[in-house]
Enzyme design. Structure first.
Site, PDB file in Angstrom:
ATOM      1  N   GLU A   1       0.820  -1.231   0.000  1.00 33.27           N
ATOM      2  CA  GLU A   1       0.000   0.000   0.000  1.00 33.27           C
ATOM      3  C   GLU A   1       0.855   1.283   0.000  1.00 33.27           C
ATOM      4  O   GLU A   1       0.623   2.198  -0.781  1.00 33.27           O
ATOM      5  CB  GLU A   1      -0.842   0.032   1.282  1.00 33.27           C
ATOM      6  CG  GLU A   1      -2.166  -0.689   1.175  1.00 33.27           C
ATOM      7  CD  GLU A   1      -3.041  -0.124   0.084  1.00 33.27           C
ATOM      8  OE1 GLU A   1      -3.221   1.101   0.070  1.00 33.27           O
ATOM      9  OE2 GLU A   1      -3.497  -0.907  -0.778  1.00 33.27           O
TER      10      GLU A   1
ATOM     11  N   ASP B   1       9.472  58.054   5.675  1.00 34.48           N
ATOM     12  CA  ASP B   1       9.573  59.139   6.642  1.00 34.48           C
ATOM     13  C   ASP B   1      10.052  58.668   7.998  1.00 34.48           C
ATOM     14  O   ASP B   1      10.015  57.491   8.309  1.00 34.48           O
ATOM     15  CB  ASP B   1       8.172  59.733   6.855  1.00 34.48           C
ATOM     16  CG  ASP B   1       7.879  60.802   5.843  1.00 34.48           C
ATOM     17  OD1 ASP B   1       8.776  61.130   5.063  1.00 34.48           O
ATOM     18  OD2 ASP B   1       6.744  61.308   5.849  1.00 34.48           O
TER      19      ASP B   1
ATOM     20  N   LYS C   1      12.525  64.180   7.496  1.00 35.19           N
ATOM     21  CA  LYS C   1      11.454  65.127   7.806  1.00 35.19           C
ATOM     22  C   LYS C   1      11.099  65.126   9.284  1.00 35.19           C
ATOM     23  O   LYS C   1       9.936  65.222   9.656  1.00 35.19           O
ATOM     24  CB  LYS C   1      10.217  64.801   6.970  1.00 35.19           C
ATOM     25  CG  LYS C   1      10.325  65.251   5.531  1.00 35.19           C
ATOM     26  CD  LYS C   1       9.125  66.091   5.230  1.00 35.19           C
ATOM     27  CE  LYS C   1       8.654  66.043   3.820  1.00 35.19           C
ATOM     28  NZ  LYS C   1       7.228  65.956   3.665  1.00 35.19           N
TER      29      LYS C   1
ATOM     30  N   MET D   1       0.753  66.594  16.434  1.00 39.38           N
ATOM     31  CA  MET D   1       1.974  67.391  16.630  1.00 39.38           C
ATOM     32  C   MET D   1       1.875  68.268  17.880  1.00 39.38           C
ATOM     33  O   MET D   1       2.261  69.431  17.869  1.00 39.38           O
ATOM     34  CB  MET D   1       2.247  68.262  15.387  1.00 39.38           C
ATOM     35  CG  MET D   1       2.552  67.423  14.167  1.00 39.38           C
ATOM     36  SD  MET D   1       2.572  68.336  12.631  1.00 39.38           S
ATOM     37  CE  MET D   1       0.878  68.272  12.129  1.00 39.38           C
TER      38      MET D   1
HETATM   39  N1  SAH Z   1       0.055  61.310   8.570  1.00 38.32           N
HETATM   40  C1  SAH Z   1       0.136  61.030   9.981  1.00 38.32           C
HETATM   41  C2  SAH Z   1       0.306  62.285  10.807  1.00 38.32           C
HETATM   42  C3  SAH Z   1       1.582  63.008  10.551  1.00 38.32           C
HETATM   43  S1  SAH Z   1       1.778  64.397  11.610  1.00 38.32           S
HETATM   44  C4  SAH Z   1      -1.125  60.262  10.419  1.00 38.32           C
HETATM   45  O1  SAH Z   1      -2.071  60.172   9.645  1.00 38.32           O
HETATM   46  O2  SAH Z   1      -1.129  59.762  11.517  1.00 38.32           O
HETATM   47  C5  SAH Z   1       2.731  63.702  12.907  1.00 38.32           C
HETATM   48  C6  SAH Z   1       1.926  63.620  14.179  1.00 38.32           C
HETATM   49  O3  SAH Z   1       1.056  62.499  14.135  1.00 38.32           O
HETATM   50  C7  SAH Z   1       2.742  63.397  15.397  1.00 38.32           C
HETATM   51  O4  SAH Z   1       3.306  64.609  15.885  1.00 38.32           O
HETATM   52  C8  SAH Z   1       1.714  62.856  16.369  1.00 38.32           C
HETATM   53  O5  SAH Z   1       0.905  63.883  16.887  1.00 38.32           O
HETATM   54  C9  SAH Z   1       0.848  62.031  15.452  1.00 38.32           C
HETATM   55  N2  SAH Z   1       1.246  60.620  15.481  1.00 38.32           N
HETATM   56  C10 SAH Z   1       1.709  59.874  14.469  1.00 38.32           C
HETATM   57  N3  SAH Z   1       1.947  58.615  14.869  1.00 38.32           N
HETATM   58  C11 SAH Z   1       1.609  58.553  16.171  1.00 38.32           C
HETATM   59  C12 SAH Z   1       1.622  57.539  17.162  1.00 38.32           C
HETATM   60  N4  SAH Z   1       2.028  56.306  16.879  1.00 38.32           N
HETATM   61  N5  SAH Z   1       1.206  57.837  18.407  1.00 38.32           N
HETATM   62  C13 SAH Z   1       0.794  59.071  18.716  1.00 38.32           C
HETATM   63  N6  SAH Z   1       0.759  60.067  17.819  1.00 38.32           N
HETATM   64  C14 SAH Z   1       1.145  59.826  16.574  1.00 38.32           C
END
Ligand code: SAH
Length: 474
Positions: free
Chosen positions: A22, A253, A275, A388
């Protein structure tokens, strides 16, 4: 023991099965499927094998494993399929002595190779190897994968091979060739159900290939503006993952978690374009210049940004540039920090009673009294999410209070949201205004303010080994 999966060409190669029962049949059928020249060595054959013998499907040597020495010359592999442990051990020893691959059925220790569970849609083979830990697991995985694969996958692969040979003659750039095939494969999976006959499949491939080739030979690359999500590598979309796996270049980034780059194709070029706040090495002009340069070379570039590219991601500066230079581009959204952080808080940003809406605001502008509409922001019944805001927390809280928002309004700060180092601070706007300097918030941090945060119950310390902090209650 660890097993490296390799594929061996056994077409017309001599393979010996020792045993005529088998187990031998199963191994015989497998080897036959892959075109091996099969020899069976056994004192006798069972009925089924005897029927196959009549049809000349293998060469039969009557004898026992002790006769192996007469037959092994030029043999690729030996399968021990006898029901005697002693004979199987002797076969394994013989093969090892003579440097021949050996598989002893159901005996890992005595085998130098094992056969995985297989899905065979010639010429495509999918092999599942659990290193002998569980054949049942392997066959269950096989069933699951099988459901995902179109029936005509084999025919498609054969057509693709012909198409690839044509492309080799053609002077397309390697990256274009890859994109060409990727597009073709994606189209096939999207349309596989309708391509039931070989002729339909052939027409589909030819028409599709002509269109794609025309598009690609114009030699302009493509850019994908991709959201990498808030940090946790599991929070990126399947589409983003695919883009990473097929692109030539990634410009990423500062906010992108480096672990996400592990999804990328191994030989994709990865360029950090920083950035960070105050970092002037990577200006927008310089990034645009790179996007253009790679597009002119016909490359597929992923521009990877933290969160979602369309939320405080300066995507418009890039998309306008790309449009102006006629560079094709797509946007692949990501989970923005607000949503990732709300999930960490296990709180809804909207609520029938407490928040009829939600506003995403850049706290970066908070110092400039004119730039934000504080009277509007300071009205209740909505949730405010400040991006931010790590260094502007006091300014945000003060402005909101000055414009009439109750000082007891609840607030949470999520630092490094969704990452292993995540921290949550909780209190009210008055508290945070007074304690801003003591907190020493790290970037990135998100400020979330509004009555809905009253519902915050604190989160169990499931993720951060006790590092989540709850500073104050409202
Ligand atoms: N494009 C990104 C935001 C960029 S601006 C998005 O959509 O999330 C960058 C800001 O995003 C930071 O200063 C913070 O305020 C916030 N941010 C991004 N990642 C984060 C995380 N893991 N925890 C807390 N805040 C965050």
């Amino acid at each position: 023991m660890s097993w490296l999966p390799i594929s061996i060409n056994c077409e017309n190669k001599q393979c010996i099965i020792v045993g005529g029962g088998e187990t031998a049949i199963r191994k015989y059928l497998l080897l036959r499927e892959f075109g091996a020249k099969i020899h069976i060595l056994a004192p006798e054959l069972n009925e089924q094998l005897a029927t196959h013998l009549k049809q000349d499907h293998f060469i039969y040597h009557q004898g026992t494993h002790q006769d192996l020495a007469k037959h092994y010359q030029g043999c690729l592999l030996i399968i021990a399929a006898t029901d005697s442990q002693e004979a199987n051990k002797a076969i394994s020893d013989f093969a090892n002595e003579h440097g021949i691959l050996v598989n002893v059925v159901d005996n890992l220790e005595l085998s130098s190779y094992i056969t995985p569970a297989i899905i065979h849609r010639d010429p495509v083979t999918v092999a599942i190897n659990t290193a002998g830990s569980s054949p049942i697991l392997a066959t269950t995985i096989r069933e699951k994968i099988e459901k995902l694969l179109p029936m005509n996958l084999g025919s498609f692969a054969s057509h693709l091979k012909i198409m690839r040979d044509k492309l080799t003659v053609n002077d397309l750039l390697p990256s274009l060739k890859r994109r060409f095939q990727k597009k073709l494969v994606d189209h096939f999976f999207a349309n596989a159900e309708c391509l039931s006959t070989k002729s339909k499949l052939k027409t589909f491939i030819e028409q599709d290939a002509a269109l794609i080739e025309k598009h690609l030979t114009e030699k302009m690359g493509e850019v994908q503006l991709v959201g990498a999500g808030p940090g946790d590598p599991e929070l990126i979309t399947i589409k983003a993952m695919r883009a990473l796996q097929t692109c030539d270049v990634i410009l990423y980034d500062n906010l992108v978690n480096p672990n996400i780059l592990r999804y990328a194709r191994r030989d994709a070029e990865q360029i950090y374009v920083g950035k960070k706040l105050g970092d002037r090495r990577w200006t927008q002009d310089k990034i645009n210049h790179l996007l253009n340069e790679y597009a002119q070379q016909g490359k597929m570039t992923v521009r990877l940004k933290g969160g979602d590219p369309l939320i405080f991601g300066r995507a418009n500066e890039e998309s306008e540039f790309l449009m102006k230079h006629n560079i094709p581009f797509q946007v692949i959204p990501g989970i923005t920090a607000a949503l990732g952080c709300a999930a960490s808080l296990k709180l809804s940003l909207t609520h029938r009673d407490f928040a009829h809406g939600c506003i995403f605001v850049s706290a970066y502008l908070a110092d400039d009294a004119q730039s934000l509409n504080w009277p509007l922001l300071a009205t209740s019944n909505k949730t405010l999410v400040f991006y931010m805001g790590a260094t502007r927390m006091q300014c945000v809280c003060d402005n909101l209070m000055q414009h009439g928002l109750a000082e007891t309004t609840a607030m949470a700060i999520v630092e490094n949201g969704t990452l292993d180092e995540e921290k949550i601070y909780y209190g009210n706007i008055n508290y945070f205004s007074k304690n801003a300097e003591n907190l020493e918030l790290k970037r990135p941090s998100l400020l979330i303010i509004g009555d809905v945060l009253k519902l915050f119950k604190g989160t169990p310390m499931e993720k951060n080994h006790g590092s989540k902090e709850r500073l104050n209650s409202v």
